[in-house]
Design a protein around this motif. Structure first.
Motif, mmCIF file in Angstrom:
data_model
loop_
_atom_site.group_PDB
_atom_site.id
_atom_site.type_symbol
_atom_site.label_atom_id
_atom_site.label_comp_id
_atom_site.label_asym_id
_atom_site.label_seq_id
_atom_site.Cartn_x
_atom_site.Cartn_y
_atom_site.Cartn_z
ATOM 1 N N ASP A 196 20.842 58.373 53.963
ATOM 2 C CA ASP A 196 20.943 57.943 55.338
ATOM 3 C C ASP A 196 20.900 56.278 54.848
ATOM 4 O O ASP A 196 22.117 55.697 56.087
ATOM 5 N N ASP A 197 21.290 55.538 54.549
ATOM 6 C CA ASP A 197 21.731 54.177 54.205
ATOM 7 C C ASP A 197 23.533 53.766 54.241
ATOM 8 O O ASP A 197 23.898 53.191 55.264
ATOM 9 N N GLU A 198 23.517 54.945 53.290
ATOM 10 C CA GLU A 198 25.017 54.812 53.450
ATOM 11 C C GLU A 198 25.914 55.172 54.928
ATOM 12 O O GLU A 198 26.740 55.079 55.255
ATOM 13 N N ALA A 199 25.091 56.318 55.354
ATOM 14 C CA ALA A 199 25.292 56.837 56.906
ATOM 15 C C ALA A 199 25.310 56.315 57.625
ATOM 16 O O ALA A 199 26.447 55.746 58.376
ATOM 17 N N HIS A 200 24.856 55.247 57.802
ATOM 18 C CA HIS A 200 23.994 54.041 58.818
ATOM 19 C C HIS A 200 25.590 53.562 59.321
ATOM 20 O O HIS A 200 26.318 52.561 60.013
ATOM 21 N N GLU A 201 26.058 53.010 57.294
ATOM 22 C CA GLU A 201 27.428 51.967 57.796
ATOM 23 C C GLU A 201 28.810 53.106 58.236
ATOM 24 O O GLU A 201 29.525 51.905 58.648
ATOM 25 N N ILE A 202 28.649 53.938 58.249
ATOM 26 C CA ILE A 202 29.523 54.541 59.250
ATOM 27 C C ILE A 202 29.497 54.448 60.473
ATOM 28 O O ILE A 202 28.414 55.284 60.815
ATOM 29 N N SER A 203 29.822 54.544 61.208
ATOM 30 C CA SER A 203 29.381 53.745 62.538
ATOM 31 C C SER A 203 30.259 55.506 63.752
ATOM 32 O O SER A 203 31.118 56.004 62.867
ATOM 33 N N ASP A 204 29.402 55.890 64.216
ATOM 34 C CA ASP A 204 29.908 56.920 65.490
ATOM 35 C C ASP A 204 29.724 57.661 64.455
ATOM 36 O O ASP A 204 30.642 59.013 65.323
ATOM 37 N N VAL A 205 28.903 58.483 63.781
ATOM 38 C CA VAL A 205 29.450 59.552 62.585
ATOM 39 C C VAL A 205 28.346 60.550 63.917
ATOM 40 O O VAL A 205 26.956 60.415 63.937
ATOM 41 N N LYS A 206 28.952 61.802 63.939
ATOM 42 C CA LYS A 206 27.883 62.983 64.785
ATOM 43 C C LYS A 206 27.933 64.199 63.646
ATOM 44 O O LYS A 206 27.201 65.210 64.747
ATOM 45 N N TRP A 207 28.552 64.564 62.765
ATOM 46 C CA TRP A 207 28.108 65.581 61.882
ATOM 47 C C TRP A 207 27.564 65.634 60.310
ATOM 48 O O TRP A 207 28.366 64.433 59.945
ATOM 49 N N LEU A 208 26.702 65.991 59.870
ATOM 50 C CA LEU A 208 26.415 66.421 58.255
ATOM 51 C C LEU A 208 27.443 67.457 58.196
ATOM 52 O O LEU A 208 27.281 68.910 58.694
ATOM 53 N N ALA A 209 28.033 67.450 56.892
ATOM 54 C CA ALA A 209 28.370 68.454 57.014
ATOM 55 C C ALA A 209 27.988 69.289 54.934
ATOM 56 O O ALA A 209 27.725 68.324 54.138
ATOM 57 N N GLN A 210 27.143 70.993 55.163
ATOM 58 C CA GLN A 210 27.166 71.111 53.661
ATOM 59 C C GLN A 210 27.654 72.191 53.714
ATOM 60 O O GLN A 210 28.777 72.779 53.987
ATOM 61 N N GLY A 211 27.466 72.249 51.656
ATOM 62 C CA GLY A 211 28.608 73.051 50.905
ATOM 63 C C GLY A 211 27.767 74.585 51.105
ATOM 64 O O GLY A 211 28.056 75.103 49.837
ATOM 65 N N THR A 212 26.645 74.261 52.145
ATOM 66 C CA THR A 212 25.829 75.958 51.860
ATOM 67 C C THR A 212 26.552 76.997 51.558
ATOM 68 O O THR A 212 27.816 77.232 52.242
ATOM 69 N N ILE A 213 26.019 77.733 50.516
ATOM 70 C CA ILE A 213 26.922 79.455 51.067
ATOM 71 C C ILE A 213 26.213 80.570 51.147
ATOM 72 O O ILE A 213 24.702 80.528 51.081
ATOM 73 N N TYR A 214 26.920 81.885 51.058
ATOM 74 C CA TYR A 214 26.171 82.425 52.064
ATOM 75 C C TYR A 214 24.699 83.746 51.380
ATOM 76 O O TYR A 214 23.355 82.786 51.944
ATOM 77 N N PRO A 215 24.874 83.402 49.914
ATOM 78 C CA PRO A 215 23.267 83.918 49.398
ATOM 79 C C PRO A 215 22.743 83.106 50.068
ATOM 80 O O PRO A 215 21.477 83.610 49.885
ATOM 81 N N ILE A 232 13.115 62.545 43.683
ATOM 82 C CA ILE A 232 14.376 62.489 44.036
ATOM 83 C C ILE A 232 15.170 63.114 44.703
ATOM 84 O O ILE A 232 15.984 62.637 45.690
ATOM 85 N N GLY A 233 14.692 64.093 45.198
ATOM 86 C CA GLY A 233 15.393 64.397 47.065
ATOM 87 C C GLY A 233 14.248 63.241 47.999
ATOM 88 O O GLY A 233 15.718 62.873 49.086
ATOM 89 N N ARG A 234 13.931 62.723 47.890
ATOM 90 C CA ARG A 234 13.548 62.134 48.718
ATOM 91 C C ARG A 234 13.800 60.357 48.513
ATOM 92 O O ARG A 234 14.882 59.663 49.505
ATOM 93 N N VAL A 235 14.409 59.879 47.402
ATOM 94 C CA VAL A 235 15.388 58.117 46.947
ATOM 95 C C VAL A 235 16.717 59.725 47.493
ATOM 96 O O VAL A 235 17.487 58.423 48.078
ATOM 97 N N PHE A 236 17.350 59.736 47.690
ATOM 98 C CA PHE A 236 18.123 61.078 47.717
ATOM 99 C C PHE A 236 19.294 60.105 49.072
ATOM 100 O O PHE A 236 19.912 59.988 49.598
ATOM 101 N N ILE A 237 18.055 61.266 49.871
ATOM 102 C CA ILE A 237 17.672 60.860 51.467
ATOM 103 C C ILE A 237 17.942 59.576 51.870
ATOM 104 O O ILE A 237 18.436 59.192 52.825
ATOM 105 N N GLU A 238 17.107 58.476 51.477
ATOM 106 C CA GLU A 238 17.210 57.679 51.497
ATOM 107 C C GLU A 238 18.165 56.750 50.724
ATOM 108 O O GLU A 238 19.044 56.032 52.369
#
Ligand code: XMP
Length: 511
Positions: A306-325, A297-303
């Protein structure tokens, strides 16, 4: 904008995060750092707290921080091990306790009722958890409080703003614990209470604007609280330059994909829904080992992502919902890494090929604070109050291999269970709930027919962070009605059981 900041030095106590949460509840910002990695920029901290520890100052593995830039120079509160540490290395004496000093105790003597013990009275219940005790106070030590069994329950050092307590003010069972922390931080250390959800939002939006400028950011929404609140903050900061992707892995709850997607669009987010159910199901075909399922699941999610992110031109950042713990560096009493229980417990890195810079707007927040921040941005209560749901979704609640038919059955069962929890007003008092499809068929009878169908388990737990959990004592009548409804409505199921295991020794998920 610079907040007042409190430094908590962690000696590996199970309660260290609780200290931080209590301090934050006082609207004071604080950070946890390991006892042996004291930050260099000490000038930003207005006060320091030393945590407890499973170690003993008399043992071999003494945790020995260098406090020369802290002690006597900043207000210092030492809790449990911290107090013993101060006593032991400053001319006092620490010895094994004669009596059991775990659990409830009451303060029988109190001094300094004007400041350190302001608004706390003789008889106040405190919570003890230690097997060593302070026999003699250190040099210049002044006794401040005792309990019946522990004479040196609290002391201070004359001429310094150094205070030490043997009990744990951070646990709820220490009834006046929060008051004591407030007395120390606000009355004595003069720390301002300037950390609120609103101030966090303003400050974060400003910082994000400065950091991101006109850059484009991509974010994977999961339907959960963290990614949604992170998205909302970024949306406030950079509007349409935030590109959200919400992937349907086909393992979500019934109707969840469409419902949540609608909700995100309603919030004004620039979100694209991607239905990749078939791709996930293909990758899962024939896999029954839980870790292999997670990896697929992790592998397919990244694939997909990634495909979708490449559709957005010139993207520079990946945002994540990481929390303090997720980012607090833990102190291990033994020095070694803790065993991998399930692979998600390791915070993973970014795959090389994505080559994006990372932005994590919630990295300083605890879960309850994420909810409060969301509420202060007027986010939907239903979205903020949602139970946690694992990334691999129903795949780890279908024991063994996964087929579209099994997903359908479990979605139906889960929908009845969760729907009823809501109908009975039980949903909010449960921390997490769900149904599990067991890999066994059992014999039943419906009408005059013998059946041989699936068995499902229902699980509902209470917890604060998922690390420990207990099963919820749901009303019998609720269980009875829910079981009936599941068996009557969901084709393929003829038996329902309720999971009454706590964590530990069980885990919340079955896989
Ligand atoms: P356990 O089963 O370890 O679960 O007691 C603790 C919490 O973690 C969630 N969980 C996961 N979350 N990916 C996730 O994103 C996973 O692989 C995973 N496994 C468990 C679980 O739902 C519970 O909230």
């Amino acid at each position: 904008m610079q907040h007042n900041n409190v430094l908590i030095l962690d000696f590996g106590s199970q309660y260290t995060q609780l200290i931080a949460r209590r301090v934050r509840e006082l609207n004071i910002y604080c950070e946890i750092h390991p006892y042996n990695k004291i930050p260099k920029n000490l000038e930003i901290y207005k006060a320091v707290i030393l945590s407890g520890s499973p170690n003993s100052v008399r043992g071999e593995a003494v945790l020995h921080p260098d406090l020369k830039h802290i002690r006597g120079k900043k207000p210092l509160l030492a809790v449990c091990y911290g107090a013993q540490y101060l006593a032991h290395f400053s001319g006092g004496e620490v010895a094994p306790s004669n009596t059991r000093e775990y659990g409830r105790a009451n303060l029988s003597y109190i001094k300094e009722k004007e400041d350190f013990f302001y608004n706390i009275y003789t008889g106040s219940q405190v919570w003890m958890s230690h097997s060593d005790t302070i026999k003699h106070l250190p040099e210049n030590g002044v006794l401040l409080a005792s309990t019946e069994d522990v004479e040196n329950a609290a002391f201070k050092i004359e001429g310094e703003q150094t205070y030490a307590i043997q009990f744990h003010p951070e646990v709820y069972h220490s009834k006046d614990g929060k008051q004591l922390l407030e007395n120390f931080l606000v009355q004595i250390a003069k720390v301002e209470q300037d950390w609120t959800p609103q101030s966090f939002v303003e400050e974060t939006v400003e910082n994000l604007q400065e950091k991101l400028g006109n850059d484009r950011v991509v974010l994977g929404l999961s339907g959960g609280v963290d990614s949604s609140v992170a998205a909302m903050l970024l949306h406030k900061a950079i509007g349409k330059n935030l590109y959200c992707i919400f992937v349907n892995n086909g393992l979500l709850r019934k109707n969840e994909y469409q419902d949540v997607l609608d909700q995100y669009q309603h919030m004004g987010l620039n979100v694209k829904g991607v239905d990749a159910s078939a791709r996930f199901l293909d990758a899962l075909a024939g896999l029954s080992d839980p870790e292999e399922k997670r990896k697929a699941i992790g592998r397919v999610f990244i694939e997909v992502f990634d495909d979708e992110a490449h559709e957005i031109s010139d993207v520079k950042w990946l945002a994540q919902g990481t929390i303090y713990p997720d980012v607090i560096e833990s102190v291990s009493a033994t020095g070694g890494p803790s065993a991998t229980i399930k692979s998600h417990h390791n915070v993973g890195g970014l795959p090389d090929f994505m080559k994006l810079k990372i932005v994590e707007p919630l990295k300083a927040l605890f879960k309850d604070e994420v909810r409060r921040v969301g509420a202060s941005m007027d986010m939907d209560k239903n979205l903020l109050g949602r139970h946690p749901f694992p990334g691999p979704g129903l795949a780890i609640r279908i024991l063994g291999d996964i087929t579209a038919e099994k997903v359908r059955i479990l979605q139906e069962v889960d929908a009845v269970f969760i729907g009823n929890l809501k109908k009975w007003n039980l949903y909010d008092s449960v921390w997490q709930a769900g149904a599990i499809l067991l890999p066994v068929n059992s014999v039943g009878v419906m009408g005059d027919e013998r059946t041989y169908e699936k068995c499902v388990a229902l699980r509902a737990v209470e917890s604060t962070d998922g690390m420990t959990a207990d099963w919820v004592n749901l009303p019998y009548e609720f269980l009875q009605k829910t079981s009936n409804e599941i068996i009557n409505k969901v084709k393929g199921v003829n038996r329902v059981v309720y999971d009454i295991s706590s964590k530990p020794p069980a885990t919340i998920e079955w896989e």
